[in-house]
Scaffold this motif. Structure first.
Motif, PDB file in Angstrom:
ATOM      1  N   GLU A   1      16.546  43.133  12.709  1.00 60.43           N
ATOM      2  CA  GLU A   1      17.578  42.634  11.807  1.00 60.43           C
ATOM      3  C   GLU A   1      18.563  41.729  12.540  1.00 60.43           C
ATOM      4  OE1 GLU A   1      19.255  46.104  13.927  1.00 60.43           O
ATOM      5  OE2 GLU A   1      17.349  45.741  12.891  1.00 60.43           O
ATOM      6  N   HIS A   2      19.278  40.923  11.746  1.00 65.42           N
ATOM      7  CA  HIS A   2      20.398  40.162  12.298  1.00 65.42           C
ATOM      8  C   HIS A   2      21.530  41.114  12.655  1.00 65.42           C
ATOM      9  CE1 HIS A   2      18.232  36.759  10.542  1.00 65.42           C
ATOM     10  NE2 HIS A   2      19.014  35.972  11.249  1.00 65.42           N
ATOM     11  N   ARG A   3      22.194  40.832  13.746  1.00 63.66           N
ATOM     12  CA  ARG A   3      23.340  41.648  14.166  1.00 63.66           C
ATOM     13  C   ARG A   3      24.606  40.811  14.118  1.00 63.66           C
ATOM     14  NH1 ARG A   3      22.099  44.309  19.933  1.00 63.66           N
ATOM     15  NH2 ARG A   3      19.886  44.787  19.643  1.00 63.66           N
ATOM     16  N   PRO A   4      25.727  41.417  13.726  1.00 68.72           N
ATOM     17  CA  PRO A   4      26.994  40.679  13.803  1.00 68.72           C
ATOM     18  C   PRO A   4      27.289  40.295  15.254  1.00 68.72           C
ATOM     19  CG  PRO A   4      27.226  42.697  12.515  1.00 68.72           C
ATOM     20  CD  PRO A   4      25.888  42.767  13.169  1.00 68.72           C
ATOM     21  N   SER A   5      27.898  39.150  15.427  1.00 69.23           N
ATOM     22  CA  SER A   5      28.259  38.707  16.763  1.00 69.23           C
ATOM     23  C   SER A   5      29.290  39.646  17.368  1.00 69.23           C
ATOM     24  CB  SER A   5      28.820  37.287  16.722  1.00 69.23           C
ATOM     25  OG  SER A   5      29.325  36.918  17.989  1.00 69.23           O
ATOM     26  N   GLU A   6      29.136  39.947  18.665  1.00 66.55           N
ATOM     27  CA  GLU A   6      30.108  40.763  19.390  1.00 66.55           C
ATOM     28  C   GLU A   6      31.032  39.902  20.245  1.00 66.55           C
ATOM     29  OE1 GLU A   6      27.960  43.722  21.554  1.00 66.55           O
ATOM     30  OE2 GLU A   6      27.514  44.893  19.755  1.00 66.55           O
ATOM     31  N   ALA A   7      31.005  38.585  20.002  1.00 66.70           N
ATOM     32  CA  ALA A   7      31.858  37.689  20.787  1.00 66.70           C
ATOM     33  C   ALA A   7      33.335  37.884  20.475  1.00 66.70           C
ATOM     34  CB  ALA A   7      31.457  36.236  20.541  1.00 66.70           C
ATOM     35  N   LEU A   8      33.653  38.320  19.262  1.00 66.96           N
ATOM     36  CA  LEU A   8      35.041  38.577  18.879  1.00 66.96           C
ATOM     37  C   LEU A   8      35.099  39.895  18.136  1.00 66.96           C
ATOM     38  CD1 LEU A   8      38.009  37.767  18.601  1.00 66.96           C
ATOM     39  CD2 LEU A   8      37.386  36.479  16.532  1.00 66.96           C
ATOM     40  N   ILE A   9      35.763  40.878  18.740  1.00 71.64           N
ATOM     41  CA  ILE A   9      35.916  42.203  18.145  1.00 71.64           C
ATOM     42  C   ILE A   9      37.398  42.477  17.979  1.00 71.64           C
ATOM     43  CG2 ILE A   9      35.499  44.664  18.425  1.00 71.64           C
ATOM     44  CD1 ILE A   9      33.052  43.976  20.102  1.00 71.64           C
ATOM     45  N   LEU A  10      37.803  42.781  16.744  1.00 71.90           N
ATOM     46  CA  LEU A  10      39.208  43.023  16.420  1.00 71.90           C
ATOM     47  C   LEU A  10      39.407  44.476  15.993  1.00 71.90           C
ATOM     48  CD1 LEU A  10      39.969  39.839  14.267  1.00 71.90           C
ATOM     49  CD2 LEU A  10      40.442  40.182  16.703  1.00 71.90           C
ATOM     50  N   SER A  11      40.545  45.040  16.389  1.00 73.65           N
ATOM     51  CA  SER A  11      40.926  46.364  15.914  1.00 73.65           C
ATOM     52  C   SER A  11      41.483  46.240  14.499  1.00 73.65           C
ATOM     53  CB  SER A  11      41.982  46.957  16.842  1.00 73.65           C
ATOM     54  OG  SER A  11      43.234  46.308  16.639  1.00 73.65           O
ATOM     55  N   PRO A  12      41.694  47.365  13.797  1.00 76.07           N
ATOM     56  CA  PRO A  12      42.318  47.279  12.467  1.00 76.07           C
ATOM     57  C   PRO A  12      43.670  46.573  12.489  1.00 76.07           C
ATOM     58  CG  PRO A  12      41.335  49.442  12.776  1.00 76.07           C
ATOM     59  CD  PRO A  12      41.232  48.741  14.091  1.00 76.07           C
ATOM     60  N   ALA A  13      44.383  46.655  13.616  1.00 75.70           N
ATOM     61  CA  ALA A  13      45.680  45.971  13.744  1.00 75.70           C
ATOM     62  C   ALA A  13      45.531  44.564  14.317  1.00 75.70           C
ATOM     63  CB  ALA A  13      46.620  46.790  14.617  1.00 75.70           C
ATOM     64  N   ARG A  14      44.291  44.070  14.398  1.00 73.99           N
ATOM     65  CA  ARG A  14      43.956  42.720  14.855  1.00 73.99           C
ATOM     66  C   ARG A  14      44.202  42.550  16.360  1.00 73.99           C
ATOM     67  NH1 ARG A  14      42.808  39.288  10.860  1.00 73.99           N
ATOM     68  NH2 ARG A  14      43.420  37.407  11.995  1.00 73.99           N
TER      69      ARG A  14
ATOM     70  N   GLU B   1      28.364  33.355  13.405  1.00 76.33           N
ATOM     71  CA  GLU B   1      27.053  33.594  12.821  1.00 76.33           C
ATOM     72  C   GLU B   1      26.402  34.830  13.438  1.00 76.33           C
ATOM     73  OE1 GLU B   1      25.642  32.007  10.327  1.00 76.33           O
ATOM     74  OE2 GLU B   1      27.392  30.701  10.131  1.00 76.33           O
ATOM     75  N   PRO B   2      25.770  35.661  12.605  1.00 76.34           N
ATOM     76  CA  PRO B   2      25.004  36.782  13.177  1.00 76.34           C
ATOM     77  C   PRO B   2      23.789  36.253  13.931  1.00 76.34           C
ATOM     78  CG  PRO B   2      24.600  36.603  10.821  1.00 76.34           C
ATOM     79  CD  PRO B   2      25.691  35.613  11.138  1.00 76.34           C
ATOM     80  N   HIS B   3      23.277  37.064  14.855  1.00 75.78           N
ATOM     81  CA  HIS B   3      22.145  36.657  15.663  1.00 75.78           C
ATOM     82  C   HIS B   3      20.977  37.621  15.440  1.00 75.78           C
ATOM     83  CE1 HIS B   3      24.569  33.728  17.742  1.00 75.78           C
ATOM     84  NE2 HIS B   3      25.448  34.655  18.077  1.00 75.78           N
ATOM     85  N   ARG B   4      19.780  37.081  15.590  1.00 77.40           N
ATOM     86  CA  ARG B   4      18.569  37.888  15.481  1.00 77.40           C
ATOM     87  C   ARG B   4      17.728  37.648  16.725  1.00 77.40           C
ATOM     88  NH1 ARG B   4      13.206  37.359  13.494  1.00 77.40           N
ATOM     89  NH2 ARG B   4      12.440  39.259  12.468  1.00 77.40           N
ATOM     90  N   PRO B   5      17.248  38.718  17.357  1.00 79.13           N
ATOM     91  CA  PRO B   5      16.410  38.519  18.547  1.00 79.13           C
ATOM     92  C   PRO B   5      15.111  37.813  18.178  1.00 79.13           C
ATOM     93  CG  PRO B   5      16.314  40.805  17.827  1.00 79.13           C
ATOM     94  CD  PRO B   5      17.371  40.149  16.995  1.00 79.13           C
ATOM     95  N   THR B   6      14.613  37.009  19.092  1.00 80.11           N
ATOM     96  CA  THR B   6      13.388  36.251  18.845  1.00 80.11           C
ATOM     97  C   THR B   6      12.156  36.952  19.393  1.00 80.11           C
ATOM     98  OG1 THR B   6      13.809  35.006  20.875  1.00 80.11           O
ATOM     99  CG2 THR B   6      14.594  34.045  18.810  1.00 80.11           C
ATOM    100  N   ALA B   7      12.319  38.104  20.034  1.00 79.75           N
ATOM    101  CA  ALA B   7      11.182  38.839  20.598  1.00 79.75           C
ATOM    102  C   ALA B   7      11.538  40.309  20.700  1.00 79.75           C
ATOM    103  CB  ALA B   7      10.822  38.276  21.976  1.00 79.75           C
ATOM    104  N   ASP B   8      10.490  41.145  20.868  1.00 78.04           N
ATOM    105  CA  ASP B   8      10.661  42.578  21.134  1.00 78.04           C
ATOM    106  C   ASP B   8      11.494  43.277  20.064  1.00 78.04           C
ATOM    107  OD1 ASP B   8       9.268  42.678  23.735  1.00 78.04           O
ATOM    108  OD2 ASP B   8      10.931  41.430  24.413  1.00 78.04           O
ATOM    109  N   HIS B   9      11.092  43.090  18.806  1.00 75.77           N
ATOM    110  CA  HIS B   9      11.857  43.675  17.710  1.00 75.77           C
ATOM    111  C   HIS B   9      11.830  45.198  17.714  1.00 75.77           C
ATOM    112  CE1 HIS B   9      11.439  39.677  15.296  1.00 75.77           C
ATOM    113  NE2 HIS B   9      12.348  39.621  16.255  1.00 75.77           N
ATOM    114  N   ALA B  10      10.792  45.790  18.309  1.00 72.32           N
ATOM    115  CA  ALA B  10      10.718  47.248  18.350  1.00 72.32           C
ATOM    116  C   ALA B  10      11.852  47.839  19.179  1.00 72.32           C
ATOM    117  CB  ALA B  10       9.371  47.681  18.921  1.00 72.32           C
ATOM    118  N   VAL B  11      12.323  47.104  20.165  1.00 75.23           N
ATOM    119  CA  VAL B  11      13.425  47.568  21.009  1.00 75.23           C
ATOM    120  C   VAL B  11      14.753  46.970  20.566  1.00 75.23           C
ATOM    121  CG1 VAL B  11      14.365  47.568  23.362  1.00 75.23           C
ATOM    122  CG2 VAL B  11      11.924  47.947  22.987  1.00 75.23           C
ATOM    123  N   CYS B  12      14.759  45.652  20.338  1.00 76.23           N
ATOM    124  CA  CYS B  12      16.008  44.960  20.004  1.00 76.23           C
ATOM    125  C   CYS B  12      16.411  45.154  18.550  1.00 76.23           C
ATOM    126  CB  CYS B  12      15.854  43.461  20.272  1.00 76.23           C
ATOM    127  SG  CYS B  12      15.411  43.051  21.967  1.00 76.23           S
TER     128      CYS B  12
END
Length: 233
Positions: free
Chosen positions: A53-66, A39-50
């Motif tokens: 918008e919702h951001r894709p999760s960075e918990a799993l990052i795959l290259s084009p070759a997986r 699930e994408p995440h959205r910060p709950t505070a300080d939107h001017a800095v953070c």
């Protein structure tokens, strides 16, 4: 060469483990099955800095070759009691993101926590063997300095900006034979003592995989470690 690799090389020389009779393990960590839906995440505070918008999760990052980024590869079932270093490492908070997301350090090291955002963050560690802390870090405050004496994987989060939005991991290594996979899922473990070993790979979403490796007195063993899908933390 990154900072951890440089420190590793120095300490291997000090400890006498960079021997002539030693082999290397090179490998790639890949995901062969269906990638879990995070699930994408959205910060709950300080939107001017953070950002608002919702951001894709960075918990799993795959290259084009997986290839799997930010997996920790290491030789399992090993310990080196004299493996310690007073080295200082850094972890920054930029645009409400911990950088790096995964940091590997030797026991005895200090992590200097920066706050480049200029807003209030809190640095919350959930440790078992090292002291757990939950420290506020206001804007323009001095960097926090935390020392980790015991080998374990420590989850880090900032509670202010939403559960799951800001998360990182500090891996306190039990010995020198640890490496972090790059953008292509590749890693390199140099100067492994010869003999049969178990290579273990940990990832925060995919879980743990173990495979046997036979390291010779010289040369390089090349392996591929495959994850079939999500295993959960």
């Amino acid at each position: 060469m990154d900072r951890y690799a440089a420190v590793l090389g120095i300490l291997l020389g000090i400890l006498g483990t960079g021997l002539a009779e030693a082999g290397d393990v090179e490998g790639t960590v890949t995901l062969t099955g269906k990638a879990p839906v995070l699930e994408p995440h959205r910060p709950t505070a300080d939107h001017a800095v953070c950002g608002p918008e919702h951001r894709p999760s960075e918990a799993l990052i795959l290259s084009p070759a997986r290839g799997v980024k930010n997996a920790v590869a290491f030789i399992a079932h090993e310990r080196l009691e004299e493996w310690r270093s007073p080295t200082i490492f850094q972890m920054d908070q930029r645009r409400c993101t911990f950088i790096p997301r995964v940091l590997i350090i030797p026991p005895g090291s200090t992590v200097e926590v920066l706050n480049s955002d200029g807003i209030l963050h809190n640095f919350h560690t959930m440790a078992r063997l090292n002291p757990s802390v939950n420290l506020a870090q206001p804007s323009r405050a001095r960097p926090l300095r935390l020392t980790f004496d015991h080998s374990e994987t420590v989850e880090v989060k900032c509670d202010i900006h939403g559960t799951g939005f800001m998360r990182a991991w500090i891996v306190v290594a039990a010995h020198p034979y640890y490496a972090l996979t790059d953008d292509n899922g590749q890693f390199w473990l140099p100067d492994i003592p010869p003999g049969p070993h178990t290579l273990e790979v940990w990832h925060e979403v995919l879980g743990t995989r173990r495979i046997p490796v036979a390291v010779g007195r010289e040369g390089t063993v090349r392996v591929t470690v495959e994850f079939a899908g999500a295993a959960g933390r």
